[in-house]
Write a protein that holds these residues in place. Structure first.
Motif, PDB file in Angstrom:
ATOM      1  N   LEU A  54       0.827  -1.201   0.000  1.00  0.00           N
ATOM      2  CA  LEU A  54       0.000   0.000   0.000  1.00  0.00           C
ATOM      3  C   LEU A  54       0.868   1.260   0.000  1.00  0.00           C
ATOM      4  CD1 LEU A  54      -2.785   1.354   0.215  1.00  0.00           C
ATOM      5  CD2 LEU A  54      -2.601   1.138   2.709  1.00  0.00           C
ATOM      6  N   ALA A  55       1.953   1.229   0.777  1.00  0.00           N
ATOM      7  CA  ALA A  55       2.861   2.380   0.829  1.00  0.00           C
ATOM      8  C   ALA A  55       3.507   2.629  -0.530  1.00  0.00           C
ATOM      9  CB  ALA A  55       3.934   2.149   1.894  1.00  0.00           C
ATOM     10  N   LYS A  56       3.898   1.551  -1.207  1.00  0.00           N
ATOM     11  CA  LYS A  56       4.493   1.692  -2.540  1.00  0.00           C
ATOM     12  C   LYS A  56       3.485   2.268  -3.528  1.00  0.00           C
ATOM     13  CE  LYS A  56       7.957  -1.989  -2.152  1.00  0.00           C
ATOM     14  NZ  LYS A  56       8.450  -3.276  -2.696  1.00  0.00           N
ATOM     15  N   SER A  57       2.256   1.758  -3.483  1.00  0.00           N
ATOM     16  CA  SER A  57       1.211   2.260  -4.384  1.00  0.00           C
ATOM     17  C   SER A  57       0.890   3.718  -4.096  1.00  0.00           C
ATOM     18  CB  SER A  57      -0.058   1.407  -4.239  1.00  0.00           C
ATOM     19  OG  SER A  57       0.196   0.059  -4.533  1.00  0.00           O
ATOM     20  N   THR A  58       0.856   4.064  -2.806  1.00  0.00           N
ATOM     21  CA  THR A  58       0.556   5.440  -2.408  1.00  0.00           C
ATOM     22  C   THR A  58       1.648   6.397  -2.876  1.00  0.00           C
ATOM     23  OG1 THR A  58      -0.635   4.648  -0.447  1.00  0.00           O
ATOM     24  CG2 THR A  58       0.062   6.951  -0.446  1.00  0.00           C
ATOM     25  N   CYS A  59       2.908   6.012  -2.682  1.00  0.00           N
ATOM     26  CA  CYS A  59       4.022   6.861  -3.114  1.00  0.00           C
ATOM     27  C   CYS A  59       4.021   7.041  -4.628  1.00  0.00           C
ATOM     28  CB  CYS A  59       5.355   6.252  -2.664  1.00  0.00           C
ATOM     29  SG  CYS A  59       5.722   6.487  -0.909  1.00  0.00           S
ATOM     30  N   ALA A  60       3.727   5.961  -5.350  1.00  0.00           N
ATOM     31  CA  ALA A  60       3.687   6.040  -6.810  1.00  0.00           C
ATOM     32  C   ALA A  60       2.565   6.965  -7.273  1.00  0.00           C
ATOM     33  CB  ALA A  60       3.501   4.646  -7.409  1.00  0.00           C
ATOM     34  N   LEU A  61       1.388   6.831  -6.657  1.00  0.00           N
ATOM     35  CA  LEU A  61       0.250   7.675  -7.031  1.00  0.00           C
ATOM     36  C   LEU A  61       0.520   9.143  -6.707  1.00  0.00           C
ATOM     37  CD1 LEU A  61      -2.655   7.888  -8.076  1.00  0.00           C
ATOM     38  CD2 LEU A  61      -3.456   7.432  -5.743  1.00  0.00           C
ATOM     39  N   LEU A  62       1.059   9.397  -5.515  1.00  0.00           N
ATOM     40  CA  LEU A  62       1.377  10.773  -5.119  1.00  0.00           C
ATOM     41  C   LEU A  62       2.412  11.393  -6.057  1.00  0.00           C
ATOM     42  CD1 LEU A  62       1.613  10.346  -1.231  1.00  0.00           C
ATOM     43  CD2 LEU A  62      -0.144  11.614  -2.471  1.00  0.00           C
ATOM     44  N   CYS A  63       3.394  10.588  -6.463  1.00  0.00           N
ATOM     45  CA  CYS A  63       4.440  11.079  -7.354  1.00  0.00           C
ATOM     46  C   CYS A  63       3.869  11.449  -8.722  1.00  0.00           C
ATOM     47  CB  CYS A  63       5.524  10.011  -7.500  1.00  0.00           C
ATOM     48  SG  CYS A  63       6.970  10.553  -8.431  1.00  0.00           S
ATOM     49  N   ILE A  64       3.012  10.584  -9.266  1.00  0.00           N
ATOM     50  CA  ILE A  64       2.389  10.854 -10.570  1.00  0.00           C
ATOM     51  C   ILE A  64       1.520  12.104 -10.494  1.00  0.00           C
ATOM     52  CG2 ILE A  64       0.709   9.986 -12.245  1.00  0.00           C
ATOM     53  CD1 ILE A  64       1.721   7.142 -11.553  1.00  0.00           C
ATOM     54  N   MET A  65       0.742  12.217  -9.423  1.00  0.00           N
ATOM     55  CA  MET A  65      -0.119  13.381  -9.263  1.00  0.00           C
ATOM     56  C   MET A  65       0.699  14.667  -9.094  1.00  0.00           C
ATOM     57  SD  MET A  65      -3.066  11.880  -6.715  1.00  0.00           S
ATOM     58  CE  MET A  65      -3.783  13.510  -6.455  1.00  0.00           C
ATOM     59  N   SER A  66       1.791  14.575  -8.334  1.00  0.00           N
ATOM     60  CA  SER A  66       2.636  15.748  -8.099  1.00  0.00           C
ATOM     61  C   SER A  66       3.234  16.267  -9.408  1.00  0.00           C
ATOM     62  CB  SER A  66       3.759  15.395  -7.116  1.00  0.00           C
ATOM     63  OG  SER A  66       4.608  16.497  -6.895  1.00  0.00           O
ATOM     64  N   VAL A  67       3.729  15.345 -10.232  1.00  0.00           N
ATOM     65  CA  VAL A  67       4.313  15.737 -11.521  1.00  0.00           C
ATOM     66  C   VAL A  67       3.239  16.324 -12.442  1.00  0.00           C
ATOM     67  CG1 VAL A  67       5.449  14.885 -13.609  1.00  0.00           C
ATOM     68  CG2 VAL A  67       6.180  14.052 -11.372  1.00  0.00           C
ATOM     69  N   ALA A  68       2.068  15.676 -12.498  1.00  0.00           N
ATOM     70  CA  ALA A  68       0.988  16.125 -13.379  1.00  0.00           C
ATOM     71  C   ALA A  68       0.481  17.514 -12.981  1.00  0.00           C
ATOM     72  CB  ALA A  68      -0.156  15.115 -13.355  1.00  0.00           C
ATOM     73  N   VAL A  69       0.301  17.727 -11.679  1.00  0.00           N
ATOM     74  CA  VAL A  69      -0.196  19.020 -11.197  1.00  0.00           C
ATOM     75  C   VAL A  69       0.832  20.116 -11.437  1.00  0.00           C
ATOM     76  CG1 VAL A  69      -0.913  20.310  -9.142  1.00  0.00           C
ATOM     77  CG2 VAL A  69      -1.772  18.003  -9.517  1.00  0.00           C
ATOM     78  N   PHE A  70       2.105  19.788 -11.211  1.00  0.00           N
ATOM     79  CA  PHE A  70       3.168  20.771 -11.467  1.00  0.00           C
ATOM     80  C   PHE A  70       3.190  21.178 -12.942  1.00  0.00           C
ATOM     81  CE2 PHE A  70       7.485  21.405 -13.109  1.00  0.00           C
ATOM     82  CZ  PHE A  70       7.818  22.583 -12.465  1.00  0.00           C
ATOM     83  N   MET A  71       3.097  20.181 -13.842  1.00  0.00           N
ATOM     84  CA  MET A  71       3.120  20.474 -15.276  1.00  0.00           C
ATOM     85  C   MET A  71       1.922  21.336 -15.678  1.00  0.00           C
ATOM     86  SD  MET A  71       5.887  19.234 -16.440  1.00  0.00           S
ATOM     87  CE  MET A  71       5.569  19.439 -18.182  1.00  0.00           C
TER      88      MET A  71
END
Length: 200
Positions: free
Chosen positions: A47-64
């Motif tokens: 769950l922690a791995k999935s959460t970190c991956a999702l947060l990372c994708i969202m962070s990059v997408a929102v920044f862009m």
């Protein structure tokens, strides 16, 4: 301070293996160092791995989304400078999250420390720089017309900053233990100072 070479020599041992080549053997390096294991159930680690991956994708997408917005704020040096610097931290963050998600149940000392260094350094730096950019954008808003695109920039940078910080907190919350390697090391069997048979 230990160099990478010293750490490698400390944690790996060269073992000769029979092989059909000119020498009749090949050198294989076996891990003899201690293991690093997360002290959480497999379901929580997944769950922690999935959460970190999702947060990372969202962070990059929102920044862009904020960085590509058609707003004069993105041309302002007080906003663009921390925004550009945050990209370097974001790249390290992405690599760290990828390594963490691809890691096995037991990790070598070198792999664990590499991931830990990246995820303890990059996300907070990424969050700090984007928070700086978001605050600078908010301070510049009164000078503009305040269109939707102008408002989008600080909102996206601020939200991306929060997501990056959540990655750090998610990874930091995972306790770990050091597990002894059961593999016998030939070097460990020798007493201190004994370098083997010496020629007379």
């Amino acid at each position: 301070m230990k160099t990478l070479r010293n750490s490698f020599e400390e944690n790996y041992e060269a073992v000769a293996q029979p092989c059909n080549n000119k020498q009749g053997f090949r050198i294989r390096y076996e891990y003899i160092g201690s293991w690093r294991v997360f002290c959480v159930p497999a379901s929580r680690l997944s769950l922690a791995k999935s959460t970190c991956a999702l947060l990372c994708i969202m962070s990059v997408a929102v920044f862009m989304l904020g960085a590509l917005a058609d707003s004069p704020l993105n041309a302002n040096r007080y906003v663009s400078l921390p925004g550009m610097l945050s990209v370097a931290a974001m790249v390290v963050e992405v690599f760290g999250v990828f390594q963490f998600c691809a890691s096995k149940e037991r990790m070598t000392k070198l792999d664990f420390e590499d991931i830990r260094f990246k995820l303890f350094l990059a996300p907070p730096m990424h969050a700090l720089l984007l928070a700086w950019a978001a605050i600078a954008a908010l301070l510049q808003l009164p000078r503009l017309n305040g269109t939707m695109m102008d408002i989008l920039v600080p909102v996206c940078f601020g939200f991306s900053s929060v997501l990056a910080m959540l990655i750090f907190l998610c990874y930091r919350s995972l306790p770990y233990r050091i597990e002894k390697n059961n593999r016998t090391c030939s070097r460990a069997a020798r007493p201190d100072g004994d370098l083997g048979a010496q020629p007379k």
